[in-house]
Design an enzyme around this catalytic site. Structure first.
Site, PDB file in Angstrom:
ATOM      1  CE  LYS B  82     162.961  62.147  70.038  1.00  0.00           C
ATOM      2  NZ  LYS B  82     164.024  63.107  70.374  1.00  0.00           N
ATOM      3  CB  SER B 157     165.383  61.805  73.780  1.00  0.00           C
ATOM      4  OG  SER B 157     165.312  62.761  72.723  1.00  0.00           O
ATOM      5  CB  SER B 181     168.011  63.779  71.396  1.00  0.00           C
ATOM      6  OG  SER B 181     167.914  63.992  72.775  1.00  0.00           O
TER       7      SER B 181
END
Lengths: 67, 479
Positions: B82, B157, B181
């Site tokens: 990420k 997210s 997330s």
């Protein structure tokens, strides 16, 4: 709340419009309502949680619950 | 190796073949890079593709394995990371405009550990701006798209990470989870997503301002529960440089996998997870409960007296922590945030300090209530989200419709897409999301399994038993 947002607007230099000040103030007012019930809980003798530790065990004060 | 061969591969399948030199890490890496080139324009899962360093890492892995220096089950396995986790020499934007050209000169501890294990990092994945949202609609880098239906969001997210795993654009990925997330996009994309116990994995090298401190966790995306255990084995442990990491001993996480589950007691919390639960998700969750019972587990209701305060605790913790991190940029570059995030951050400046401290005290009380519940059950199960993946259009308008009812995606208590995941952030409990079915339109549905602190093994034990019986993980999106 709008006055508080206006003060921040000056301090931080956000250059918010009146419409934006309204939006932020509304969010802040809603958050204040959301947080209010936290102060109805009896937290006497309870320390803030900052790290999970499985060795921590509950104490007698932990069972008091809501005021 | 043809691109099609890569679909649905797991670490558990590939690792023995790499070890026996039946699969070449270089060939594998090139296969994934080809697949990324083909599908990333559609899915927007990756923000950066690190082709040169990936090929170099794969060549190195191949050389080592050829010489008999096999490092372990992650050696030569293609991963993605990420974009709020520092990778040395690779642009790390955190999905923001402000950090659009930031190149870290260090690796996050988790990245160091993955490199020690010999993994191949294919690139950095797309995410919600500053990880402050749960749909991965990003105004600066474009939206990631759900591989099961590209008109829909992947969740967030860590949306790009979930897409990358679900669409076989890598074998595993790392994300972060301060409100769901990892579990939220895992659920919406049909992958496994783990948020371990707070402190189980070092969070050193996470971009400040993307998750706060007391509720933020690094997490793992894989296709199967066993793969997740293999990755956690490599990442778990104390980090002397991260004061929030834990020195609890790291057990063998694969040992509980396949252990008998008959007689285990699972709890369901009444009165919280029913809020706005759409019928198809309710049905899938109830069917999953029946299957867990069929495996010999017992389901019982449990009570958490202060469960209703979870949204307040989450907001009172994350918002002031975010403001501590963002103060500098709020003063210097306020208009480089998207307007919605800017307004939220400014409103956060108006939260009084006693709210934050009181919330941390109530959080401890809540943890103690979960401890009491765990005296009766070994794990808790719950739906991961109230619905399947909304469309990008629904997210932009702010609501979905189900059974003629309008469900707002945002309310006073925050983001509704994270309402079911945040209880396990404010308590720091290890929690996994596994696929528990599909809607009539073919969208994945997730179920959370949570256990007492540092008992990730229990989560894997239950998760694997369910996954093996249900076999939902075998389904693949048609791309």
């Amino acid at each position: 709340m709008k006055d508080a947002v206006r003060r921040l607007n000056v301090e931080y230099g956000f250059n918010l419009t009146e419409e934006e000040i309204d939006l932020v103030a509304k969010q802040a007012e809603e958050a204040a309502l959301l947080f209010r019930p936290l102060f109805e809980v009896n937290v006497t003798g309870i320390t803030p949680l900052t790290k999970v530790d499985k060795r921590v065990r509950k104490t007698s004060t932990a069972r008091k619950g809501k005021k | 190796m043809k691109a099609l061969d890569l679909e649905g591969l797991t670490i558990s399948e590939i690792a023995p073949l790499i070890r026996k030199k039946q699969i070449s890490p270089l060939e594998l890496t090139r296969g994934y890079l080809d697949r990324i080139r083909t599908l990333n324009p559609l899915l927007n899962a990756y923000l950066a593709i690190t082709e040169d360093s990936a090929v170099a890492a794969a060549k190195k892995a191949e050389r080592e394995i050829t010489k008999g220096n096999y490092r372990g089950p992650l050696h030569g396995i293609p991963f993605s990371i990420k974009d709020n986790i520092a990778v040395k020499g690779v642009t790390t934007t955190a999905g923001s405009k402000i950090l659009s050209d930031w190149v870290p000169d260090f690796d996050a501890t988790v990245v160091e550990k993955l490199k020690e294990a010999g993994v191949v990092i294919l690139g950095k994945t797309n995410m919600h701006e500053w990880a402050k949202g749960s749909n991965s609609i990003n105004p600066f880098y474009g939206s990631s798209r759900n591989p099961w239906d590209t008109t829909r969001v992947p969740g967030g997210s860590s949306g790009g990470s979930a897409v990358a795993v679900a669409a076989s654009l890598c074998v595993a990925s790392l994300g972060t989870d301060s409100a769901g997330s990892v579990r939220n996009p895992a659920s919406l994309c049909g992958t496994v997503g783990l948020k371990p116990t707070l402190g189980r994995i070092s969070s050193l090298g996470g971009v400040e301002g993307t998750g706060g401190y007391t509720v933020n966790h690094f997490g793992i995306f894989t296709r199967t529960v066993k793969d997740c255990a293999l990755v956690l084995q490599q990442l778990a442990g104390d980090d002397p440089q991260d004061p929030l990491s834990s020195d609890e001993p790291v057990p063998n996480y694969t040992k509980p996998i396949g252990s008998p589950v008959k007689g285990m007691k699972l709890g369901i919390i009444k009165g919280y997870f029913e809020q706005s639960l759409v019928p198809e998700v309710r049905q899938a969750f109830e069917e999953a409960l029946r299957m867990l019972k069929g495996l010999g587990m017992k389901i019982q209701e449990i009570t958490i007296p202060h469960m209703d305060l979870v949204p307040a605790l989450q907001a009172a913790s994350t918002r002031p922590e975010a403001n501590s991190d963002h103060d500098h940029y709020l003063r210097t570059r306020p208009r480089d945030y998207s307007p919605g995030l800017l307004y939220t951050l400014i409103a956060g400046l108006l939260i009084p300090a006693p709210v934050y401290v009181t919330a941390q005290r109530v959080r401890r009380l809540l943890c103690q209530e979960f401890d009491t519940a765990f005296e009766k059950v070994q794990a808790i199960v719950a739906p991961t989200l109230f619905s399947t993946a909304p469309t990008i259009e629904e997210c932009n308008r702010g609501y979905i419709e189900s059974d003629g009812q309008r469900i707002n995606l945002q309310d006073r208590a925050g983001n509704f897409l994270t309402r079911y995941t945040i209880p396990f952030n404010v308590t720091g409990l290890p929690t996994i999301s596994v696929c528990c079915g599909f809607s009539s339109s073919g969208l994945p549905i997730g179920m959370q399994i949570s256990a007492p602190p540092f008992q990730e093994g229990t989560v894997f034990q239950v998760g694997h038993a369910y996954e093996k019986a249900a076999e939902w993980y075998k389904r693949r999106p048609q791309l």
